[in-house]
Design an enzyme around this catalytic site. Structure first.
Site, mmCIF file in Angstrom:
data_model
loop_
_atom_site.group_PDB
_atom_site.id
_atom_site.type_symbol
_atom_site.label_atom_id
_atom_site.label_comp_id
_atom_site.label_asym_id
_atom_site.label_seq_id
_atom_site.Cartn_x
_atom_site.Cartn_y
_atom_site.Cartn_z
ATOM 1 C CG ASP A 1 -1.892 -1.179 1.206
ATOM 2 O OD1 ASP A 1 -2.254 -1.639 0.109
ATOM 3 O OD2 ASP A 1 -2.255 -1.645 2.300
ATOM 4 C CE LYS B 1 2.468 -2.357 -4.370
ATOM 5 N NZ LYS B 1 2.106 -2.001 -2.988
ATOM 6 N N GLY C 1 -4.479 -4.203 -3.870
ATOM 7 C CA GLY C 1 -5.459 -3.148 -4.133
ATOM 8 C C GLY C 1 -4.697 -1.908 -4.530
ATOM 9 C CD GLN D 1 0.713 -8.861 -2.615
ATOM 10 O OE1 GLN D 1 1.370 -9.535 -3.371
ATOM 11 N NE2 GLN D 1 -0.553 -8.559 -2.868
HETATM 12 P P1 GDP Z 1 -0.744 0.406 -3.529
HETATM 13 O O1 GDP Z 1 -1.341 -0.875 -3.072
HETATM 14 O O2 GDP Z 1 0.723 0.459 -3.273
HETATM 15 O O3 GDP Z 1 -1.081 0.735 -4.941
HETATM 16 O O4 GDP Z 1 -1.385 1.546 -2.607
HETATM 17 P P2 GDP Z 1 -2.958 1.696 -2.256
HETATM 18 O O5 GDP Z 1 -3.675 2.170 -3.446
HETATM 19 O O6 GDP Z 1 -3.452 0.472 -1.575
HETATM 20 O O7 GDP Z 1 -2.865 2.804 -1.131
HETATM 21 C C1 GDP Z 1 -2.274 4.028 -1.383
HETATM 22 C C2 GDP Z 1 -3.288 5.117 -1.069
HETATM 23 O O8 GDP Z 1 -2.598 6.340 -1.048
HETATM 24 C C3 GDP Z 1 -4.373 5.280 -2.106
HETATM 25 O O9 GDP Z 1 -5.539 5.675 -1.467
HETATM 26 C C4 GDP Z 1 -3.847 6.397 -3.005
HETATM 27 O O10 GDP Z 1 -4.882 7.112 -3.671
HETATM 28 C C5 GDP Z 1 -3.163 7.254 -1.994
HETATM 29 N N1 GDP Z 1 -2.013 8.040 -2.450
HETATM 30 C C6 GDP Z 1 -1.001 7.683 -3.280
HETATM 31 N N2 GDP Z 1 -0.057 8.645 -3.325
HETATM 32 C C7 GDP Z 1 -0.491 9.619 -2.504
HETATM 33 C C8 GDP Z 1 0.064 10.873 -2.090
HETATM 34 O O11 GDP Z 1 1.164 11.269 -2.467
HETATM 35 N N3 GDP Z 1 -0.666 11.607 -1.214
HETATM 36 C C9 GDP Z 1 -1.869 11.204 -0.732
HETATM 37 N N4 GDP Z 1 -2.506 11.984 0.124
HETATM 38 N N5 GDP Z 1 -2.409 10.038 -1.098
HETATM 39 C C10 GDP Z 1 -1.732 9.242 -1.944
HETATM 40 P P1 IMO Z 2 -0.888 -4.109 -2.302
HETATM 41 O O1 IMO Z 2 -0.465 -4.659 -3.634
HETATM 42 C C1 IMO Z 2 -0.942 -4.514 2.023
HETATM 43 C C2 IMO Z 2 -1.031 -8.593 3.650
HETATM 44 C C3 IMO Z 2 -2.283 -9.033 4.390
HETATM 45 C C4 IMO Z 2 -1.680 -9.987 5.402
HETATM 46 C C5 IMO Z 2 -0.567 -10.656 4.615
HETATM 47 C C6 IMO Z 2 -0.953 -12.019 4.042
HETATM 48 O O2 IMO Z 2 -2.173 -3.391 -2.328
HETATM 49 O O3 IMO Z 2 0.216 -3.351 -1.664
HETATM 50 P P2 IMO Z 2 -2.505 -12.739 1.991
HETATM 51 O O4 IMO Z 2 -3.962 -12.522 1.737
HETATM 52 O O5 IMO Z 2 -1.608 -12.192 0.945
HETATM 53 O O6 IMO Z 2 -2.179 -14.165 2.304
HETATM 54 O O7 IMO Z 2 -2.197 -11.906 3.350
HETATM 55 O O8 IMO Z 2 -0.243 -9.775 3.559
HETATM 56 N N1 IMO Z 2 -1.259 -8.102 2.277
HETATM 57 C C7 IMO Z 2 -1.179 -6.802 1.931
HETATM 58 N N2 IMO Z 2 -0.992 -5.702 2.696
HETATM 59 N N3 IMO Z 2 -1.051 -4.405 0.684
HETATM 60 C C8 IMO Z 2 -1.217 -5.497 -0.089
HETATM 61 O O9 IMO Z 2 -1.191 -5.430 -1.437
HETATM 62 C C9 IMO Z 2 -1.330 -6.759 0.526
HETATM 63 N N4 IMO Z 2 -1.532 -8.022 0.089
HETATM 64 C C10 IMO Z 2 -1.465 -8.823 1.154
HETATM 65 O O10 IMO Z 2 -2.926 -7.942 4.984
HETATM 66 O O11 IMO Z 2 -1.079 -9.267 6.447
HETATM 67 MG MG MG Z 3 -2.865 -1.538 -1.849
#
Ligand code: GDP
Ligand code: IMO
Ligand code: MG
Length: 429
Positions: free
Chosen positions: A13, A16, A40, A225
């Site tokens: 998270d 990416k 996600g 991840q």
């Molecule tokens: P990912 O799994 O690495 O793609 O990250 P996620 O989408 O799960 O979570 C990142 C969150 O941060 C999302 O809600 C994005 O919209 C938000 N986001 C990404 N870059 C920025 C930033 O520079 N500032 C803020 N405020 N939000 C960001």
């Molecule tokens: P993105 O791509 C954050 C975490 C789960 C749990 C552990 C194992 O959005 O960064 P799993 O279902 O993979 O067997 O769960 O890994 N986890 C993540 N945490 N971002 C993710 O993906 C994750 N995918 C799995 O919360 O701790």
């Molecule tokens: Mg994510």
């Protein structure tokens, strides 16, 4: 120009999705190589607001091939749902390819994930998985009893393969967990539906990648991840079951390490984690709460609140080391606007001793106390800033210190969730 990897530097998270969306402008292919719909990836741009779980973010670029590699595990229902959402936003999905070798997430994998988590939670050992069947499907892959995309396409042998595997699964489900067995005919019917829905996307990916690499096309590798959740290098056993680190890109796509010319590590300006496992810098106070609420730190896939903490420099340096990051990308700097001081963990204290290397033992990590360096915060907002010149000096100092700790230059800084809210310090793709 060959392949360029975007890798999560923390526990997932990191942003990416946002980074790949921005940097894929010139990409000919964007490829996912690990994980499944446990991921996600949020993207916000002029086409809409998207949450990608399985489909590479590059699908939003009209001339870009979106490729799902053999290292990815595919839940066909999740794939179909994501496709439908994209179609609602008029996104063209004809450039989508799924490797014939990608493994299939079956309903029994999801069931086993749930049953095993329940068993573990009864003894206080739950991993806190996303419940998407990820552990069980990768277990079947390594046990050599998994079903792959290519199996869906051969109806003559599919029934028999399913019969063999279901016998084993149902023994485990009923005899070990006391759960209800999965019906063979129902599973077969589902597979026939999936075969119909997926057939046009399932292909050998090796020639596509090889041709692209030999003709100088640009390939972006979209990690899911993060390195600290890596099965081998992460905080085992509180990890996922795939390889989110750069090595996973080679095995998860069938490309040579020699083709990867750059590896960017994406780091949040602080730390978050979802699920169980140690997080030494976790904040159990109003600052942690402030960050979670301000930044909306709730899981993109499960909606669970993310645990928030200060930037963990020990973990960050370690993930940079095992991935050989050539660039770092810092996201969510704006979330720290108004917080002062800002703390950076530079080492841990364990049993009265100072630890500067990331420990392999989960129990040791659990008992590590962070040692902090404090830096003054800034009172001018960084939100939506697109030029280094507009950042307050204190923010520049913070970025500089993180770069020293990570051990590579910070070449991009994200200052908001939207595509354009970023500072490109040095073009990296
Ligand atoms: P990912 O799994 O690495 O793609 O990250 P996620 O989408 O799960 O979570 C990142 C969150 O941060 C999302 O809600 C994005 O919209 C938000 N986001 C990404 N870059 C920025 C930033 O520079 N500032 C803020 N405020 N939000 C960001
Ligand atoms: P993105 O791509 C954050 C975490 C789960 C749990 C552990 C194992 O959005 O960064 P799993 O279902 O993979 O067997 O769960 O890994 N986890 C993540 N945490 N971002 C993710 O993906 C994750 N995918 C799995 O919360 O701790
Ligand atoms: Mg994510």
């Amino acid at each position: 120009m060959p392949a360029y990897a975007i890798i999560g530097g923390q526990w997932g998270d990191e942003g990416k999705g946002k980074v790949v969306d921005l940097l894929s402008e010139k990409a000919d292919i964007v490829a996912r190589f690990n994980g499944g719909n446990n991921a996600g990836h949020t993207v916000i741009n002029n086409m809409g607001n998207f949450k990608f779980h399985l489909i590479p973010v590059g699908i939003l670029r009209p001339n870009c091939i979106a490729l799902i590699g053999n290292g990815v595990v595919v839940n066909p229902d999740a794939f179909a749902a994501e496709l439908a959402t994209l179609h609602e936003s008029d996104v063209n999905t004809s450039n989508l390819i799924i490797s014939e070798k990608a493994h299939l997430i079956m309903p029994y994998h999801i069931k086993l994930d749930e049953l095993e988590e329940r068993r573990r939670s009864e003894i206080g050992e739950a991993i806190g998985t996303t419940g998407m069947g990820i552990g069980p499907v990768y277990m079947d892959k390594t046990s050599r009893i998994g079903l792959r995309m290519i199996d869906l396409l051969d109806k003559n042998t599919l029934f028999h393969k399913l019969e063999v595997v279901l016998k084993q699964k149902n023994d485990v489900i009923s005899k070990l967990y006391g759960g209800d067995p999965v019906d063979l005919d129902y599973s077969y019917e589902r597979c026939l539906v999936w075969a119909e829905e997926l057939a046009s996307y399932i292909k050998p990916i090796e020639p596509v990648l090889y041709d692209a690499l030999s003709s100088g096309k640009k390939i972006m590798l979209e990690g899911a991840q993060g390195a600290m959740l890596d099965l081998d290098h992460g905080t085992y056993p509180y990890v996922t079951s795939s390889s989110p680190s750069v090595g996973g890109a080679c095995t998860g796509l069938g490309i040579s390490p020699r083709d990867i010319t750059g590896v960017a590590g994406v780091y949040k300006a602080y730390t978050t984690r979802v699920g169980s496992g140690a997080l030494p810098t976790e904040l159990h106070d109003e600052i942690g709460e402030f960050i979670r609420e301000k930044a909306g730190e709730y899981g993109t896939t499960t909606g669970r609140p993310r645990r928030c903490g200060w930037f963990d420099g020990v973990a960050a340096r370690y993930s940079s080391m095992i991935n050989g990051f050539t660039s770092a990308i810092l996201t969510r700097l704006d979330v720290l606007d108004g917080i002062s001081p800002i703390r950076i963990c530079t080492s841990y204290k364990y049993n009265g001793k100072q630890l500067t290397e990331f420990p392999a033992d989960a129990l040791i990590l659990e008992n590590c106390e962070p040692v902090y360096e404090d830096m003054p915060g800034w009172d001018k907002p960084t939100a939506s800033v697109t030029s280094l010149d507009d950042l307050p000096q204190e923010a520049l100092n913070y970025i500089e210190r993180l770069s020293e700790i990570i051990g590579c230059p910070i070449d991009m800084i994200s200052t908001g969730p939207g595509r354009e809210e970023a500072i490109i310090v040095k073009p990296i793709f």
